[in-house]
Design a protein around this motif. Structure first.
Motif, PDB file in Angstrom:
ATOM      1  N   ASP A   1      -1.382   0.225  -2.304  1.00 24.64           N
ATOM      2  CA  ASP A   1      -0.275   0.300  -3.441  1.00 24.64           C
ATOM      3  C   ASP A   1      -1.228   0.059  -4.779  1.00 24.64           C
ATOM      4  N   GLY A   2      -2.410   0.146  -4.671  1.00 23.09           N
ATOM      5  CA  GLY A   2      -3.190   0.208  -5.937  1.00 23.09           C
ATOM      6  C   GLY A   2      -3.522  -1.167  -6.676  1.00 23.09           C
ATOM      7  N   SER A   3      -3.058  -2.243  -5.733  1.00 23.75           N
ATOM      8  CA  SER A   3      -3.403  -3.692  -5.984  1.00 23.75           C
ATOM      9  C   SER A   3      -4.973  -3.954  -5.514  1.00 23.75           C
ATOM     10  N   SER A   4      -5.513  -5.088  -6.141  1.00 20.34           N
ATOM     11  CA  SER A   4      -6.543  -5.669  -5.512  1.00 20.34           C
ATOM     12  C   SER A   4      -6.818  -5.951  -4.287  1.00 20.34           C
ATOM     13  N   ALA A   5      -7.764  -5.598  -3.475  1.00 24.55           N
ATOM     14  CA  ALA A   5      -7.850  -6.054  -2.245  1.00 24.55           C
ATOM     15  C   ALA A   5      -8.754  -7.073  -1.949  1.00 24.55           C
ATOM     16  N   GLN A   6      -9.156  -7.856  -2.867  1.00 23.63           N
ATOM     17  CA  GLN A   6     -10.121  -9.099  -2.749  1.00 23.63           C
ATOM     18  C   GLN A   6      -9.436  -9.993  -1.817  1.00 23.63           C
ATOM     19  N   GLY A   7     -10.165 -10.432  -0.671  1.00 25.34           N
ATOM     20  CA  GLY A   7      -9.802 -11.179   0.241  1.00 25.34           C
ATOM     21  C   GLY A   7      -8.787 -10.766   1.382  1.00 25.34           C
TER      22      GLY A   7
ATOM     23  N   GLN B   1      -1.934 -10.895  12.390  1.00 30.16           N
ATOM     24  CA  GLN B   1      -2.086 -11.998  13.147  1.00 30.16           C
ATOM     25  C   GLN B   1      -3.325 -11.900  14.102  1.00 30.16           C
ATOM     26  N   ASP B   2      -3.313 -10.574  14.330  1.00 28.35           N
ATOM     27  CA  ASP B   2      -4.616 -10.097  15.378  1.00 28.35           C
ATOM     28  C   ASP B   2      -5.852  -9.938  14.472  1.00 28.35           C
ATOM     29  N   GLY B   3      -5.797 -10.215  13.235  1.00 27.92           N
ATOM     30  CA  GLY B   3      -6.966  -9.853  12.547  1.00 27.92           C
ATOM     31  C   GLY B   3      -7.252  -8.420  12.024  1.00 27.92           C
ATOM     32  N   LEU B   4      -6.270  -7.564  12.141  1.00 28.23           N
ATOM     33  CA  LEU B   4      -6.331  -6.268  11.890  1.00 28.23           C
ATOM     34  C   LEU B   4      -5.802  -5.802  10.653  1.00 28.23           C
ATOM     35  N   PRO B   5      -6.261  -5.146   9.649  1.00 25.34           N
ATOM     36  CA  PRO B   5      -5.338  -4.851   8.450  1.00 25.34           C
ATOM     37  C   PRO B   5      -4.222  -3.982   9.033  1.00 25.34           C
ATOM     38  N   THR B   6      -3.018  -4.093   8.190  1.00 22.22           N
ATOM     39  CA  THR B   6      -1.863  -3.572   8.333  1.00 22.22           C
ATOM     40  C   THR B   6      -1.788  -2.129   8.486  1.00 22.22           C
ATOM     41  N   CYS B   7      -2.671  -1.624   7.632  1.00 25.99           N
ATOM     42  CA  CYS B   7      -2.761  -0.057   7.274  1.00 25.99           C
ATOM     43  C   CYS B   7      -3.771   0.727   8.442  1.00 25.99           C
TER      44      CYS B   7
ATOM     45  N   CYS C   1       0.399   4.121   7.458  1.00 28.55           N
ATOM     46  CA  CYS C   1       0.741   3.976   6.111  1.00 28.55           C
ATOM     47  C   CYS C   1       0.654   5.452   5.429  1.00 28.55           C
ATOM     48  N   LEU C   2       1.756   5.836   5.216  1.00 24.40           N
ATOM     49  CA  LEU C   2       1.702   7.182   4.419  1.00 24.40           C
ATOM     50  C   LEU C   2       2.633   7.088   2.960  1.00 24.40           C
ATOM     51  N   GLY C   3       1.865   7.212   1.990  1.00 24.27           N
ATOM     52  CA  GLY C   3       2.505   6.763   0.390  1.00 24.27           C
ATOM     53  C   GLY C   3       3.193   5.369   0.544  1.00 24.27           C
ATOM     54  N   THR C   4       4.584   5.133   0.388  1.00 28.53           N
ATOM     55  CA  THR C   4       5.105   3.813   0.293  1.00 28.53           C
ATOM     56  C   THR C   4       5.828   3.777   1.571  1.00 28.53           C
ATOM     57  N   THR C   5       5.491   4.341   2.649  1.00 27.68           N
ATOM     58  CA  THR C   5       6.181   4.123   3.822  1.00 27.68           C
ATOM     59  C   THR C   5       5.193   3.609   5.068  1.00 27.68           C
ATOM     60  N   VAL C   6       5.722   2.599   5.572  1.00 20.25           N
ATOM     61  CA  VAL C   6       4.855   1.939   6.720  1.00 20.25           C
ATOM     62  C   VAL C   6       5.635   1.992   8.185  1.00 20.25           C
ATOM     63  N   TYR C   7       4.869   2.835   8.988  1.00 30.16           N
ATOM     64  CA  TYR C   7       5.262   2.854  10.408  1.00 30.16           C
ATOM     65  C   TYR C   7       4.577   2.032  11.367  1.00 30.16           C
TER      66      TYR C   7
ATOM     67  N   LYS D   1       4.268  -2.546  -2.458  1.00 28.49           N
ATOM     68  CA  LYS D   1       5.070  -1.046  -3.179  1.00 28.49           C
ATOM     69  C   LYS D   1       5.764  -0.583  -1.671  1.00 28.49           C
ATOM     70  N   THR D   2       5.871  -1.158  -0.574  1.00 27.26           N
ATOM     71  CA  THR D   2       6.459  -0.782   0.312  1.00 27.26           C
ATOM     72  C   THR D   2       7.826  -0.142   0.185  1.00 27.26           C
ATOM     73  N   THR D   3       8.351   0.716   0.760  1.00 31.60           N
ATOM     74  CA  THR D   3       9.596   1.239   0.254  1.00 31.60           C
ATOM     75  C   THR D   3      10.335   1.434   1.793  1.00 31.60           C
ATOM     76  N   TYR D   4       9.908   2.100   2.615  1.00 33.13           N
ATOM     77  CA  TYR D   4      10.611   2.085   3.999  1.00 33.13           C
ATOM     78  C   TYR D   4       9.661   1.659   4.871  1.00 33.13           C
ATOM     79  N   PHE D   5      10.091   0.539   5.736  1.00 33.26           N
ATOM     80  CA  PHE D   5       9.606   0.070   6.950  1.00 33.26           C
ATOM     81  C   PHE D   5      10.142   0.347   8.255  1.00 33.26           C
ATOM     82  N   TYR D   6       9.251   0.761   9.050  1.00 33.76           N
ATOM     83  CA  TYR D   6       9.943   1.072  10.477  1.00 33.76           C
ATOM     84  C   TYR D   6       8.996   0.404  11.525  1.00 33.76           C
ATOM     85  N   SER D   7       9.555  -0.439  12.071  1.00 31.82           N
ATOM     86  CA  SER D   7       8.763  -1.337  12.896  1.00 31.82           C
ATOM     87  C   SER D   7       9.679  -1.388  14.595  1.00 31.82           C
ATOM     88  N   ARG D   8      10.169  -0.149  15.001  1.00 29.41           N
ATOM     89  CA  ARG D   8      10.612  -0.211  16.281  1.00 29.41           C
ATOM     90  C   ARG D   8      10.130  -0.188  17.641  1.00 29.41           C
TER      91      ARG D   8
END
Length: 316
Positions: A91-97, A106-112, A117-123, A138-145
């Motif tokens: 989303d263009g924000s800083s990734a510090q930390g 919680q598993d220690g893996l980055p979400t993306c 992550c495609l644009g502002t959609t997270v599958y 900046k997530t606009t559409y979130f799918y966690s089925r």
């Protein structure tokens, strides 16, 4: 004798022509090559009185004055060391930390990395998640089925002000904090079907689509007037929930109401219409499904006089 003289004269003329200098001028495409030496901005002056080792000259390329002005007038933009070394998130924000691929789950893996992550959609479909992962701001559409999420906490979607659609179909959700979705002022579509939800949380007034089918809402799972202030709601699906009543009042904006396969046994004449106003017409509500309920729609004929179409259901 005459022949010898002619040969001698021809040879002399040929030698004279071959020794003559070439006087044709050479024309270049660039205008800068026509600049005389004395008009160059920094001409090299040769002094015969100086020894060769005393002359100090820089070997380089002399640029025409116009090109020098362009280089000298162009602003120099230098990226600071901190900016150059700081990676950016999706989303263009800083990734510090947090790592260059987003906050860690919680598993220690980055979400993306765990999700897509495609644009502002997270599958995050079918990733065996047991909790909502941290999402880019900046997530606009979130799918966690098709995961194993059991609980939606108060802060799972906090500060995600751009969210427009959340789809949590086919999880094990049984507990949702009452304010988990209420503060999402851009949320338009919420899909919670095929879970174990027993209590519907507070909902934002911006919703246009709500699907909570195949849950366990029962008799007390929907609070009184839960949909009254949802003035933009168009589609409401509450099938297969063991409901014993139609949740009222329903917003005027509603276009589709699906209540199949519940335990609804009765309907009042003012459920959809206004008993004291015979001129009232509810044009928007064209799709009502009551099939699969133990109710006889023929017993309340005046309940549908304001509707453009009759509900689908048992007539005997």
């Amino acid at each position: 004798m005459q022949t010898f003289i002619n040969i001698f004269l021809g040879f002399f003329i040929f030698e004279s022509v071959g020794a003559a200098p070439i006087t044709d001028t050479i024309t270049y495409d660039s205008d800068f090559y026509d600049i005389p030496l004395e008009e160059l901005p920094h001409p090299f002056v040769y002094d015969e009185n100086k020894q060769f080792d005393q002359v100090k000259a820089k070997i380089g390329t002399a640029l025409p004055s116009i090109i020098q002005e362009i280089y000298s007038s162009a602003p120099l933009t230098e990226e600071t060391e901190d900016e150059a070394s700081t990676p950016k998130l999706i989303d263009g924000s800083s990734a510090q930390g947090s790592g260059v691929l987003g906050l860690q789950t919680q598993d220690g893996l980055p979400t993306c990395l765990l999700c897509t992550c495609l644009g502002t959609t997270v599958y995050c479909d079918d990733r065996e998640l047991d909790a909502v992962p941290p999402l880019p701001k900046k997530t606009t559409y979130f799918y966690s089925r098709y995961n194993r999420i059991r609980k939606i906490s108060r802060n799972d979607f906090a500060n995600l002000n751009n969210l427009k659609r959340i789809d949590l179909t086919a999880n094990f959700i049984s507990d949702i904090h009452k304010d988990a979705f209420r503060r999402l002022l851009q949320l338009q579509e919420l899909v919670l079907r095929d879970n174990r939800i027993r209590q519907l949380p507070e909902l934002p007034s911006t919703l246009t689509f709500l699907d909570v089918s195949k849950n366990r809402l029962g008799h007390k799972g929907i609070r009184n007037e839960a949909f009254k202030d949802l003035n933009e709601l168009q589609h409401l699906y509450i099938t297969d929930n063991n409901l014993d009543h139609i949740p009222l009042p329903l917003p005027e904006s509603l276009q589709a109401l699906h209540l199949q396969n519940n335990n609804i046994q009765e309907m009042h004449e003012d459920t959809f219409c206004k008993m004291r106003d015979f001129t009232y017409v509810r044009k928007a509500l064209e799709d009502i499904r009551l099939d699969g309920n133990p109710i006889n729609l023929s017993k309340t004929p005046y309940a549908y006089t304001c509707l453009p179409r009759l509900p689908v259901g048992n007539l005997i």
